[in-house]
Design an enzyme around this catalytic site. Structure first.
Site, PDB file in Angstrom:
ATOM      1  N   ALA A   1       0.869  -1.180   0.000  1.00  0.00           N
ATOM      2  CA  ALA A   1       0.000   0.000   0.000  1.00  0.00           C
ATOM      3  C   ALA A   1       0.899   1.220   0.000  1.00  0.00           C
ATOM      4  CB  ALA A   1      -0.910   0.016   1.224  1.00  0.00           C
TER       5      ALA A   1
ATOM      6  N   SER B   1       0.545   3.670   1.793  1.00  0.00           N
ATOM      7  CA  SER B   1       0.670   4.113   3.185  1.00  0.00           C
ATOM      8  C   SER B   1       1.592   3.240   4.026  1.00  0.00           C
ATOM      9  CB  SER B   1      -0.719   4.157   3.834  1.00  0.00           C
ATOM     10  OG  SER B   1      -1.347   2.887   3.780  1.00  0.00           O
ATOM     11  N   TYR B   2       2.029   2.100   3.533  1.00  0.00           N
ATOM     12  CA  TYR B   2       2.956   1.258   4.289  1.00  0.00           C
ATOM     13  C   TYR B   2       4.316   1.949   4.326  1.00  0.00           C
ATOM     14  CZ  TYR B   2      -0.337  -2.703   3.826  1.00  0.00           C
ATOM     15  OH  TYR B   2      -1.436  -3.527   3.880  1.00  0.00           O
ATOM     16  N   GLY B   3       4.634   2.522   5.483  1.00  0.00           N
ATOM     17  CA  GLY B   3       5.898   3.236   5.620  1.00  0.00           C
ATOM     18  C   GLY B   3       5.978   4.454   4.721  1.00  0.00           C
TER      19      GLY B   3
ATOM     20  N   LYS C   1      -2.470  -0.465  -2.632  1.00  0.00           N
ATOM     21  CA  LYS C   1      -3.699   0.164  -2.139  1.00  0.00           C
ATOM     22  C   LYS C   1      -3.497   1.670  -2.060  1.00  0.00           C
ATOM     23  CE  LYS C   1      -3.995  -3.761   1.016  1.00  0.00           C
ATOM     24  NZ  LYS C   1      -2.537  -4.025   0.972  1.00  0.00           N
TER      25      LYS C   1
END
Length: 323
Positions: free
Chosen positions: A61, A63-65, A89
């Site tokens: 995604a 937004s992951y890290g 995502k």
């Protein structure tokens, strides 16, 4: 990349020509704070080893890290882009002028934002297309709006994405969201928790989606071992799985039923001499709507558990009919 001898199977995603490994790799374990710090070289090693074992689907995604998960995909597979399937995502606003704190999440599913966020993901991953673009936990107002789907249609027509899906968790709006997605929006890819504890999610989907609909589910949170070993705080655990039920009048009854289910799972594991991790893996693989499992893989040892063939020792059909 030379593949190891493996027993990986592959499944076709609904109404597409995209074939994915039945075991996928979710990069949240390598790129989010919850799972602790993993140095980049170790992360790249486990990703490349997963590919050697036949895993083709890598799920992340933006937004992951704050994009780190997507950057890992680029670095791990820059030479093998067309041999892997990328799922990412978007929907959490990473680009707002009002930078949220750790506890705040700003969602944005507007047309312009989705186009922009997809472009940024493409750049981070060093690719000109995304195989599966997932909408990250949209709410009821988001999926009732046409502009989100107009953006997806534009991205698909422009060749930026091959297909799209929706990532959801249980909520008060879950049933209505599923109804709109599958009855009105022609959604066919769904990423949800799937395990013997959280059967209400899949049961809701089955009640709404007709049997003849070609549906592909990406199953996450399949390993329940950390949840069933200690049920001293069963009410807290129940509400962790069902946060939308806080304050309901029959919470004690629901909690008791939940504890009985956990006791039943523990009994099944003990009587059949299997681990809860093995039970969760095979429970998910047993469902023909599951296209891929996204287990929590943190290292090569975790990876080997999910990609190594195990002899069929159990009548899983009779076991799973108890859930």
């Amino acid at each position: 990349m030379e593949l190891r001898n493996n027993v990986m199977n592959y499944r076709l995603i609904a109404d597409t020509d995209i074939k994915v490994s039945e075991i996928g790799f979710g990069l949240w374990t390598l790129s989010t704070k919850k799972w602790g710090s993993t140095d980049k070289s170790s992360s790249l090693n486990v990703l490349r080893t997963a590919r050697e074992y036949g895993i083709t689907l890598f799920d992340t995604a933006d937004s992951y890290g704050n994009g780190y998960g997507e950057e890992l995909i680029k670095e791990a597979f820059c030479a093998d882009r067309h041999q892997i399937i990328i799922s990412t995502k978007i929907g959490i606003d990473l680009y707002s002028q009002q930078i949220p704190g750790d506890s705040d999440v700003i969602k944005n599913f507007s047309y312009d934002y989705l186009i922009y966020a997809c472009e940024q993901s493409l750049k981070r991953m060093g690719t000109d297309y995304i195989d599966i673009l997932n909408l990250y936990h949209p709410g009821i107002n988001d999926i009732e709006s046409d502009e989100m789907f107009e953006a997806l249609d534009k991205l698909q027509k422009d060749g930026k994405i091959r297909s799209w899906g929706v990532t959801l968790d249980i909520s008060a709006e879950f049933e209505e969201i599923i109804r709109i997605l599958f009855k009105e929006r022609n959604s066919q890819i769904l990423q949800i928790p799937y395990n013997p504890i959280q059967t209400s999610i899949i049961n809701t989907v089955k009640d709404i989606v007709s049997e003849d609909l070609n549906l592909s589910i990406f199953a996450r949170r399949i390993d329940i071992s950390s949840y069933i070993s200690d049920i001293d705080n069963v009410k807290d655990l129940f509400l962790e799985f069902n946060p939308h039920l806080v304050g309901v009048h029959n919470l004690d009854d629901l909690t008791y039923q939940f504890s009985q289910k956990i006791n039943n799972i523990n009994d099944i594991c003990r009587e059949n001499n299997i681990t809860s991790q093995e039970l969760g893996k095979n429970y998910a693989l047993f469902n023909n709507h599951i296209s891929t499992l996204l287990p929590n893989i943190r290292n090569v040892e975790d990876l080997r558990f999910y990609v190594t063939e195990e002899p069929i020792r159990h009548d899983y059909e009779s076991i799973f009919n108890t859930f």
